[in-house]
Motif scaffolding. Structure first.
Motif, PDB file in Angstrom:
ATOM      1  N   ASP A 324       2.300  32.059-109.802  1.00 48.71           N
ATOM      2  CA  ASP A 324       0.771  31.703-109.299  1.00 48.71           C
ATOM      3  C   ASP A 324      -0.026  31.104-110.803  1.00 48.71           C
ATOM      4  OD1 ASP A 324      -1.260  31.809-107.142  1.00 48.71           O
ATOM      5  OD2 ASP A 324      -2.356  33.147-108.621  1.00 48.71           O
ATOM      6  N   ARG A 325      -0.836  30.347-110.421  1.00 49.51           N
ATOM      7  CA  ARG A 325      -1.732  29.959-111.420  1.00 49.51           C
ATOM      8  C   ARG A 325      -2.566  30.909-112.195  1.00 49.51           C
ATOM      9  NH1 ARG A 325      -4.650  25.750-110.581  1.00 49.51           N
ATOM     10  NH2 ARG A 325      -6.209  26.426-112.317  1.00 49.51           N
ATOM     11  N   ALA A 326      -2.973  32.161-111.252  1.00 45.23           N
ATOM     12  CA  ALA A 326      -3.547  33.237-111.936  1.00 45.23           C
ATOM     13  C   ALA A 326      -2.985  33.799-113.192  1.00 45.23           C
ATOM     14  CB  ALA A 326      -3.890  34.373-111.084  1.00 45.23           C
ATOM     15  N   PHE A 327      -1.644  33.659-113.329  1.00 44.54           N
ATOM     16  CA  PHE A 327      -0.705  34.008-114.405  1.00 44.54           C
ATOM     17  C   PHE A 327      -0.549  33.179-115.577  1.00 44.54           C
ATOM     18  CE2 PHE A 327       0.379  37.128-110.886  1.00 44.54           C
ATOM     19  CZ  PHE A 327       0.034  38.115-111.209  1.00 44.54           C
ATOM     20  N   VAL A 328      -0.524  31.791-115.083  1.00 48.40           N
ATOM     21  CA  VAL A 328      -0.311  30.629-116.172  1.00 48.40           C
ATOM     22  C   VAL A 328      -1.527  30.282-116.787  1.00 48.40           C
ATOM     23  CG1 VAL A 328       0.454  28.324-115.942  1.00 48.40           C
ATOM     24  CG2 VAL A 328       1.642  30.251-114.365  1.00 48.40           C
ATOM     25  N   ASN A 329      -2.681  30.215-115.890  1.00 45.74           N
ATOM     26  CA  ASN A 329      -3.677  29.395-116.694  1.00 45.74           C
ATOM     27  C   ASN A 329      -4.580  30.352-117.567  1.00 45.74           C
ATOM     28  OD1 ASN A 329      -7.057  28.637-115.891  1.00 45.74           O
ATOM     29  ND2 ASN A 329      -5.371  26.917-116.274  1.00 45.74           N
ATOM     30  N   GLY A 330      -4.270  30.072-119.001  1.00 50.96           N
ATOM     31  CA  GLY A 330      -4.919  30.937-120.006  1.00 50.96           C
ATOM     32  C   GLY A 330      -4.025  31.796-120.597  1.00 50.96           C
ATOM     33  N   ALA A 331      -2.539  31.817-120.118  1.00 54.24           N
ATOM     34  CA  ALA A 331      -1.786  32.728-120.522  1.00 54.24           C
ATOM     35  C   ALA A 331      -1.548  32.697-122.165  1.00 54.24           C
ATOM     36  CB  ALA A 331      -0.503  32.633-120.049  1.00 54.24           C
ATOM     37  N   SER A 332      -1.862  31.624-122.778  1.00 53.13           N
ATOM     38  CA  SER A 332      -1.604  31.365-124.243  1.00 53.13           C
ATOM     39  C   SER A 332      -2.668  32.002-124.879  1.00 53.13           C
ATOM     40  CB  SER A 332      -1.422  29.931-124.392  1.00 53.13           C
ATOM     41  OG  SER A 332      -2.591  29.129-124.195  1.00 53.13           O
ATOM     42  N   GLN A 333      -3.832  32.447-124.252  1.00 57.84           N
ATOM     43  CA  GLN A 333      -5.044  33.225-124.829  1.00 57.84           C
ATOM     44  C   GLN A 333      -4.970  34.571-124.670  1.00 57.84           C
ATOM     45  OE1 GLN A 333      -6.827  31.227-127.038  1.00 57.84           O
ATOM     46  NE2 GLN A 333      -5.218  29.651-126.618  1.00 57.84           N
ATOM     47  N   SER A 334      -4.178  34.901-123.636  1.00 56.97           N
ATOM     48  CA  SER A 334      -4.259  36.243-122.876  1.00 56.97           C
ATOM     49  C   SER A 334      -2.860  37.150-123.218  1.00 56.97           C
ATOM     50  CB  SER A 334      -4.568  36.451-121.829  1.00 56.97           C
ATOM     51  OG  SER A 334      -4.734  37.827-121.062  1.00 56.97           O
ATOM     52  N   LEU A 335      -3.035  38.217-124.193  1.00 51.66           N
ATOM     53  CA  LEU A 335      -1.932  39.151-124.259  1.00 51.66           C
ATOM     54  C   LEU A 335      -1.258  39.548-122.829  1.00 51.66           C
ATOM     55  CD1 LEU A 335       0.332  40.392-125.880  1.00 51.66           C
ATOM     56  CD2 LEU A 335      -1.446  42.341-126.252  1.00 51.66           C
ATOM     57  N   HIS A 336      -2.138  40.091-122.032  1.00 47.99           N
ATOM     58  CA  HIS A 336      -1.926  40.758-120.564  1.00 47.99           C
ATOM     59  C   HIS A 336      -1.447  39.618-120.053  1.00 47.99           C
ATOM     60  CE1 HIS A 336      -4.327  44.221-122.194  1.00 47.99           C
ATOM     61  NE2 HIS A 336      -3.668  44.970-121.018  1.00 47.99           N
ATOM     62  N   LEU A 337      -1.819  38.486-119.807  1.00 48.12           N
ATOM     63  CA  LEU A 337      -1.154  37.608-118.871  1.00 48.12           C
ATOM     64  C   LEU A 337       0.387  37.015-119.375  1.00 48.12           C
ATOM     65  CD1 LEU A 337      -4.179  34.958-118.012  1.00 48.12           C
ATOM     66  CD2 LEU A 337      -3.082  36.626-116.521  1.00 48.12           C
ATOM     67  N   ARG A 338       0.261  37.133-120.715  1.00 47.63           N
ATOM     68  CA  ARG A 338       1.765  36.421-121.268  1.00 47.63           C
ATOM     69  C   ARG A 338       2.523  37.635-120.878  1.00 47.63           C
ATOM     70  NH1 ARG A 338       3.260  34.065-126.902  1.00 47.63           N
ATOM     71  NH2 ARG A 338       5.508  34.776-126.689  1.00 47.63           N
ATOM     72  N   ILE A 339       2.313  39.052-120.857  1.00 49.35           N
ATOM     73  CA  ILE A 339       3.130  40.061-120.759  1.00 49.35           C
ATOM     74  C   ILE A 339       3.655  40.078-119.044  1.00 49.35           C
ATOM     75  CG2 ILE A 339       3.393  42.601-120.399  1.00 49.35           C
ATOM     76  CD1 ILE A 339       1.637  42.738-122.799  1.00 49.35           C
ATOM     77  N   LEU A 340       2.702  39.738-118.161  1.00 48.14           N
ATOM     78  CA  LEU A 340       2.850  39.300-116.861  1.00 48.14           C
ATOM     79  C   LEU A 340       3.908  38.332-116.698  1.00 48.14           C
ATOM     80  CD1 LEU A 340      -0.417  40.352-115.365  1.00 48.14           C
ATOM     81  CD2 LEU A 340       1.350  41.705-115.201  1.00 48.14           C
ATOM     82  N   LEU A 341       3.405  37.184-117.236  1.00 50.99           N
ATOM     83  CA  LEU A 341       4.334  36.114-117.108  1.00 50.99           C
ATOM     84  C   LEU A 341       5.750  36.354-117.602  1.00 50.99           C
ATOM     85  CD1 LEU A 341       3.971  33.057-116.406  1.00 50.99           C
ATOM     86  CD2 LEU A 341       3.308  32.479-118.724  1.00 50.99           C
ATOM     87  N   GLU A 342       5.749  36.744-118.847  1.00 53.09           N
ATOM     88  CA  GLU A 342       7.256  36.972-119.220  1.00 53.09           C
ATOM     89  C   GLU A 342       7.999  38.076-118.116  1.00 53.09           C
ATOM     90  OE1 GLU A 342       6.391  39.008-123.126  1.00 53.09           O
ATOM     91  OE2 GLU A 342       6.633  37.050-124.220  1.00 53.09           O
TER      92      GLU A 342
END
Length: 410
Positions: A324-342
């Motif tokens: 989902d875009r909620a985990f993708v959009n801005g993941a390069s700027q957010s450590l938490h989003l990056r962890i969820l994406l990984e």
């Protein structure tokens, strides 16, 4: 790709004069012509209320009097809509909470950055301004929609008013065009071209949802045949609603149409949401199993937005995971989003699932996904949805640009 435009009037809000000057200089170095400053939250709100030219703010959280969290709530209450970058020295967990809060308030967040802020980080966040601004303008233009009912749906089916638009899906490894997602539009005789926000919920509640789905399938198959004949063997994905999946006759209708088209079933991917799996579970799982046996791709759409993601993956014979875009959009700027994406990508690898990331809107998010080993991406950074007949001309005009993205390095 949306042209990059930075805000022309920006307000830096920080009680530290040193931090304000530092941030203002970074913005000036990027070419922002009008950089204003506010010494605290009260000063910021006063300026925002009286200066409608301010398009973006950079906001500290820890300030005496009115802190940054209060500023965000006040902006939401007063419906002040400048784009927001939060810059704070506080811990990442707190920043993540503030980010979630800002999104729930409907604010236009460009990024949440941890101090000390680097030039590259600020530039990356500000580069999102064009996309966020355009999305806001698009949403504003769609606030008041036409009044529609089931008779309108019936007429639209009869008169062929529903049309298919397609958004490209591109390989992150080499920039090759791999497929498209079919997205419904309504060419209404009085109201013009309507986006799904105006009608899709009504259609999904109606008795015509399976008929609409099959009409979209027919249109997608026709375009797919033309693309294949032109030497572009693309896949296409189509969304299938919960009510359609609970229709025991749907699988037969889909199989019959695809077989008649001459398009191999492995070129057709059916996208289902996690929540759809829970509707009439026995019939739904049977429908999915039959379609998978026939060679159709099955994609779990909006992965990560449900509450039982991993359990659902164990139940569904899926071949693809759509993050989902909620985990993708801005993941390069957010450590938490990056962890969820990984985490999502790791699960997909272990389950041998192909992964598509949606909502890719910046080069930084593209590079992050590429470095994390994601398979494909779709989003405004690649292309907006377009009519089927526009896809081949778009690819001819953009092929070199998109393929260069596949070999881009940081």
């Amino acid at each position: 790709m949306i042209p990059n435009r930075l805000p022309q009037h920006l307000l830096v809000i920080d009680d530290s004069e040193l931090q304000r000057q530092f941030m203002a200089e970074l913005c000036s170095d990027m070419g922002i012509p009008h950089v204003l400053q506010a010494v605290d939250g009260h000063d910021a709100v006063a300026q925002l209320k009286t200066n409608p030219q301010i398009e973006a703010i950079i906001l500290d959280l820890e300030m005496p009097g009115m802190d940054g969290v209060e500023v965000l709530h006040e902006m939401a209450r007063l419906r002040l809509d400048p784009a927001v970058i939060v810059a704070s020295a506080r811990e990442s967990v707190l920043l993540n909470v503030v980010e979630s809060m800002g999104k729930s308030l409907g604010l236009r967040l460009l990024g949440v950055l941890q101090k000390p802020v680097l030039f590259e980080q600020l530039a990356s966040s500000l580069s999102r301004f064009s996309v966020v601004q355009q999305r806001a303008e698009h949403n504003d233009s769609q606030v008041a929609g036409p009044q529609l009912d089931e008779q309108d749906i019936q007429r639209a089916l009869r008169e062929g008013e529903f049309v298919a638009y397609f958004q490209p899906k591109v390989s992150l490894l080499d920039g090759q065009l791999k497929g498209v997602e079919a997205l419904i539009r309504w060419q209404h005789p009085q109201h013009g071209l309507l986006a799904p926000v105006h009608f899709i919920e009504m259609v999904e509640r109606s008795q015509y949802i399976s008929e609409v789905t099959l009409q979209m399938l027919d249109m997608s198959l026709q375009h797919c045949r033309r693309w294949h004949d032109a030497g572009l063997p693309l896949n296409f994905s189509i969304n299938v609603s919960a009510r359609s999946l609970a229709d025991s006759k749907l699988a037969d209708a889909i199989i019959e149409r695809v077989m008649a088209s001459g398009i191999p079933t492995h070129h057709v991917i059916l996208e289902i949401t996690e929540s759809a799996i829970m509707v009439d579970l026995g019939i739904t799982l049977g429908t999915l199993a039959r379609l998978r046996l026939k060679g159709f791709g099955l994609s779990v759409d909006d992965y990560g937005t449900g509450f039982s993601c991993m359990l659902q993956l164990s139940r569904v014979p899926c071949s693809e995971l759509k993050v989902d875009r909620a985990f993708v959009n801005g993941a390069s700027q957010s450590l938490h989003l990056r962890i969820l994406l990984e985490s999502a990508l790791d699960i997909a690898r272990k389950l041998n699932l192909h992964v598509v990331a949606e909502g890719v809107e910046t080069r930084e998010d593209w590079l992050l996904l590429r470095n994390l080993g994601c398979g494909e991406a779709q989003g405004y950074f690649v292309a907006k949805p377009m009519p089927g007949e526009a896809l081949l001309p778009w690819w001819r005009a953009n092929r070199e640009r998109v393929q260069l993205l596949g070999i881009a390095v940081e």
